[in-house]
Design a protein around this motif. Sequence first.
Motif: not given
Length: 127
Positions: A49-62, A99-109
């Motif tokens: 979920f960290g990878a998912l959050g990271f990729l989601a942020r990169l795919a949707l930067p705005r 899952d939520v923790l990983g997603a949040m860390l990925g988005v923050a990263l």
Amino acid sequence: MLAVLIVLVVAVPNTTLAWLRSDFRWLGRSVNWVEALRPGWDTVHILLFGALGFLARLALPRAPMLWLLTGLVVFSAVSEVLQFWAPGRTPRLTDFAQDVLGAMLGVALAALPQALLKQRAMKKGTK
């Protein structure tokens, strides 16, 4: 693509996951290594979920951060609820939280370099 992979893994019965880990030794060794990083935590959930959050942020930067995080929380909840119908799988509140923790860390990263670049551009603009 990663989201589809996560949904497929969630829907796969435990016996199939065990078979995959034993027949594909590289997969079993990789998962075992990730699980050993932090005993007592489901580090595989956090990493996926960290990878998912990271990729989601990169795919949707705005995308507004609140919308992005809400979508990831809903996706995390759905991935756990789906386990009610997967043989041998059990949805757990602790898995959802990780899952939520990983997603949040990925988005923050993913957001960190963007924030630093924005701050640097603002400093240059004031000089």
